[in-house]
Motif scaffolding. Structure first.
Motif, mmCIF file in Angstrom:
data_model
loop_
_atom_site.group_PDB
_atom_site.id
_atom_site.type_symbol
_atom_site.label_atom_id
_atom_site.label_comp_id
_atom_site.label_asym_id
_atom_site.label_seq_id
_atom_site.Cartn_x
_atom_site.Cartn_y
_atom_site.Cartn_z
ATOM 1 N N ALA A 181 39.333 -15.479 -25.946
ATOM 2 C CA ALA A 181 38.434 -16.723 -26.448
ATOM 3 C C ALA A 181 39.051 -17.283 -27.537
ATOM 4 O O ALA A 181 39.387 -16.990 -28.524
ATOM 5 C CB ALA A 181 37.212 -15.839 -27.107
ATOM 6 N N GLU A 183 39.050 -20.832 -29.660
ATOM 7 C CA GLU A 183 38.131 -22.182 -29.706
ATOM 8 C C GLU A 183 38.855 -23.622 -29.811
ATOM 9 O O GLU A 183 38.230 -24.558 -29.988
ATOM 10 C CB GLU A 183 37.381 -21.688 -31.041
ATOM 11 C CG GLU A 183 38.117 -22.203 -32.590
ATOM 12 C CD GLU A 183 38.825 -20.956 -32.601
ATOM 13 O OE1 GLU A 183 39.149 -20.071 -31.801
ATOM 14 O OE2 GLU A 183 39.243 -20.588 -33.640
ATOM 15 N N GLY A 208 38.162 -13.625 -31.970
ATOM 16 C CA GLY A 208 38.807 -13.673 -33.337
ATOM 17 C C GLY A 208 37.718 -13.330 -34.613
ATOM 18 O O GLY A 208 36.517 -13.146 -34.288
ATOM 19 N N PRO A 209 38.376 -13.177 -35.648
ATOM 20 C CA PRO A 209 37.368 -13.028 -36.726
ATOM 21 C C PRO A 209 36.864 -14.625 -37.333
ATOM 22 O O PRO A 209 37.465 -15.283 -36.716
ATOM 23 C CB PRO A 209 38.584 -12.806 -37.835
ATOM 24 C CG PRO A 209 39.745 -13.308 -37.520
ATOM 25 C CD PRO A 209 39.771 -13.353 -35.985
ATOM 26 N N GLU A 210 36.010 -14.394 -38.481
ATOM 27 C CA GLU A 210 35.371 -15.683 -38.830
ATOM 28 C C GLU A 210 36.453 -16.794 -38.907
ATOM 29 O O GLU A 210 36.278 -17.979 -38.780
ATOM 30 C CB GLU A 210 34.583 -15.379 -40.158
ATOM 31 C CG GLU A 210 33.409 -14.617 -40.221
ATOM 32 C CD GLU A 210 33.753 -13.001 -40.580
ATOM 33 O OE1 GLU A 210 34.806 -12.550 -40.418
ATOM 34 O OE2 GLU A 210 32.605 -12.582 -40.815
ATOM 35 N N LEU A 230 40.327 -18.402 -22.472
ATOM 36 C CA LEU A 230 38.663 -18.480 -22.224
ATOM 37 C C LEU A 230 38.159 -19.342 -23.214
ATOM 38 O O LEU A 230 38.269 -19.214 -24.406
ATOM 39 C CB LEU A 230 38.216 -17.314 -22.513
ATOM 40 C CG LEU A 230 36.704 -17.104 -22.146
ATOM 41 C CD1 LEU A 230 36.339 -17.472 -20.619
ATOM 42 C CD2 LEU A 230 36.482 -15.555 -22.207
ATOM 43 N N LEU A 232 34.481 -20.930 -24.559
ATOM 44 C CA LEU A 232 33.142 -20.829 -24.513
ATOM 45 C C LEU A 232 32.293 -22.029 -24.851
ATOM 46 O O LEU A 232 31.286 -22.020 -25.303
ATOM 47 C CB LEU A 232 32.621 -19.674 -25.462
ATOM 48 C CG LEU A 232 33.562 -18.332 -25.325
ATOM 49 C CD1 LEU A 232 33.194 -17.356 -26.473
ATOM 50 C CD2 LEU A 232 32.925 -17.734 -23.973
ATOM 51 N N GLY A 233 32.717 -23.237 -24.652
ATOM 52 C CA GLY A 233 32.045 -24.327 -24.754
ATOM 53 C C GLY A 233 32.533 -25.326 -26.103
ATOM 54 O O GLY A 233 33.430 -24.959 -26.609
ATOM 55 N N ARG A 235 31.554 -26.112 -28.825
ATOM 56 C CA ARG A 235 30.980 -25.816 -30.115
ATOM 57 C C ARG A 235 31.916 -24.527 -30.733
ATOM 58 O O ARG A 235 32.300 -23.925 -29.820
ATOM 59 C CB ARG A 235 29.388 -25.673 -30.466
ATOM 60 C CG ARG A 235 28.702 -27.110 -30.289
ATOM 61 C CD ARG A 235 27.535 -26.813 -30.199
ATOM 62 N NE ARG A 235 27.069 -26.232 -28.989
ATOM 63 C CZ ARG A 235 26.958 -27.220 -28.043
ATOM 64 N NH1 ARG A 235 27.092 -28.514 -27.984
ATOM 65 N NH2 ARG A 235 26.780 -26.711 -26.499
ATOM 66 N N LEU A 237 31.711 -21.423 -31.985
ATOM 67 C CA LEU A 237 30.681 -20.267 -32.416
ATOM 68 C C LEU A 237 31.192 -19.346 -33.381
ATOM 69 O O LEU A 237 32.123 -19.013 -33.619
ATOM 70 C CB LEU A 237 30.601 -19.565 -30.983
ATOM 71 C CG LEU A 237 30.093 -20.561 -29.662
ATOM 72 C CD1 LEU A 237 30.298 -19.355 -28.410
ATOM 73 C CD2 LEU A 237 28.755 -21.113 -29.801
HETATM 74 N N1 SAH Z 1 38.973 -21.132 -36.479
HETATM 75 C C1 SAH Z 1 37.607 -21.357 -36.440
HETATM 76 C C2 SAH Z 1 36.594 -20.235 -36.410
HETATM 77 C C3 SAH Z 1 36.702 -19.200 -35.526
HETATM 78 S S1 SAH Z 1 35.394 -18.674 -34.788
HETATM 79 C C4 SAH Z 1 37.198 -21.848 -38.042
HETATM 80 O O1 SAH Z 1 37.568 -21.127 -38.961
HETATM 81 O O2 SAH Z 1 36.695 -22.908 -37.894
HETATM 82 C C5 SAH Z 1 35.752 -16.864 -34.384
HETATM 83 C C6 SAH Z 1 36.077 -16.631 -32.844
HETATM 84 O O3 SAH Z 1 35.105 -16.763 -31.882
HETATM 85 C C7 SAH Z 1 37.590 -17.253 -32.659
HETATM 86 O O4 SAH Z 1 38.542 -16.848 -33.112
HETATM 87 C C8 SAH Z 1 37.193 -17.211 -30.957
HETATM 88 O O5 SAH Z 1 37.810 -16.066 -30.640
HETATM 89 C C9 SAH Z 1 35.628 -17.106 -30.875
HETATM 90 N N2 SAH Z 1 35.142 -18.735 -30.529
HETATM 91 C C10 SAH Z 1 34.366 -19.436 -31.108
HETATM 92 N N3 SAH Z 1 33.985 -20.398 -30.597
HETATM 93 C C11 SAH Z 1 34.713 -20.529 -29.490
HETATM 94 C C12 SAH Z 1 34.713 -21.198 -28.137
HETATM 95 N N4 SAH Z 1 34.126 -22.545 -28.299
HETATM 96 N N5 SAH Z 1 35.596 -20.927 -27.198
HETATM 97 C C13 SAH Z 1 36.031 -19.795 -27.252
HETATM 98 N N6 SAH Z 1 36.121 -18.998 -28.275
HETATM 99 C C14 SAH Z 1 35.544 -19.202 -29.119
#
Ligand code: SAH
Length: 254
Positions: A181, A183, A208-210, A230, A232-233, A235, A237
């Motif tokens: 996943a 982002e 992944g972590p936060e 992958l 997940l849209g 935004r 999350l």
């Molecule tokens: N890098 C970001 C936040 C990570 S969100 C920041 O600090 O702003 C935590 C984890 O959720 C990510 O590593 C990813 O594995 C998953 N995740 C969150 N939103 C996602 C999305 N839209 N698509 C795919 N994975 C997502």
């Protein structure tokens, strides 16, 4: 009327829908007598106020679900007789959730939801930005067992020991697809449903972590031939939301 009686189910509405359901250690079989103690005896006797003759459902994580009846109430123990099997041991899709541990309440929630949705195994993964490096396995396990008891699973999800991401990638099983996943992907690049490999194929979802993955981690994951990115849209999350969303999409697509 005799004609009517012949059409009646042998055991109408028995056991009732509210019957307590618990996982126990010993392998269950009809006629087995077992003694429950500690938290389980307290829960059934003091919280649920079951008495001699009350029904309960027991699972052993090996053979399925069984109907039992309380035969004796002790001070701190409770004896149960196993009467008959009510459900077989269920097949579980071969899906792992690999999730970086996040703070206590949230990882517990992920463990509970992962179990309800049907994962075979939860693997806590330590990444560079992981803040919680020692999740409380006993507590996580308890949440998973409770979730399985509530949602009607007859198979428990495994809880693996925490593992470092690099170690996990080094020993990645050949035949298991790794859905990663990410982002940072453009949302039109991947549709989760298209990635679902079909029931027979072993798969894992990596969240992944936060703070997300580092660039180096992202490249290392992508270098693995079994890895599929992958989205997940559009935004970003939270890690816990991402885990549950990804699991639901994968399982729905099976
Ligand atoms: N890098 C970001 C936040 C990570 S969100 C920041 O600090 O702003 C935590 C984890 O959720 C990510 O590593 C990813 O594995 C998953 N995740 C969150 N939103 C996602 C999305 N839209 N698509 C795919 N994975 C997502």
């Amino acid at each position: 009327m005799p004609g009517r009686n012949r059409n009646m189910p042998a055991t109408p509405a028995w056991p009732p829908a509210s019957t307590p359901r618990l996982f126990v250690e010993p392998q269950l079989s009809a006629g087995l007598a077992l003694t429950l103690a500690d938290a389980q005896a307290h829960y059934l006797g003091k919280v649920m106020r079951l008495t001699v003759g009350s029904p309960l459902l027991l699972c052993d994580n090996q053979t399925g679900e069984w109907l039992g009846e309380i035969s004796q109430l002790g001070k701190r123990t409770l004896d149960v007789n196993i009467i008959r099997q009510t459900r077989p041991y269920e097949p579980v899709p071969d899906l792992w959730l690999l999730a970086a541990p996040i703070k206590a309440g949230r990882i517990d929630w992920v463990a509970e939801k992962a179990c309800e949705l049907g994962v075979a195994r939860l693997v806590p993964v330590i990444t560079q930005r992981t803040i919680v490096t020692k999740p409380n396995s006993a507590r996580l396990r308890a949440h998973m067992v409770e979730a399985a008891e509530q949602c009607g699973r007859t198979a428990l999800s495994d809880l693996a020991e925490p593992v470092k991401l690099e170690q996990l990638l080094r020993a990645w099983p050949n035949e298991r697809q790794l859905l990663f996943a990410d982002e940072t992907l453009a949302t039109d690049q991947t549709s989760a449903a298209k990635l679902a490999p079909g029931r027979a194929a072993p798969a894992a979802i990596l969240i992944g972590p936060e703070g997300g993955f580092t660039d180096a981690e992202r490249s290392a994951i992508r270098a693995l031939p079994q890895a599929r990115p992958l989205s997940l849209g559009p935004r970003i999350l939270r890690a816990d939301t991402a885990a549950v969303a990804a699991l639901a999409i994968w399982l729905y697509a099976q």
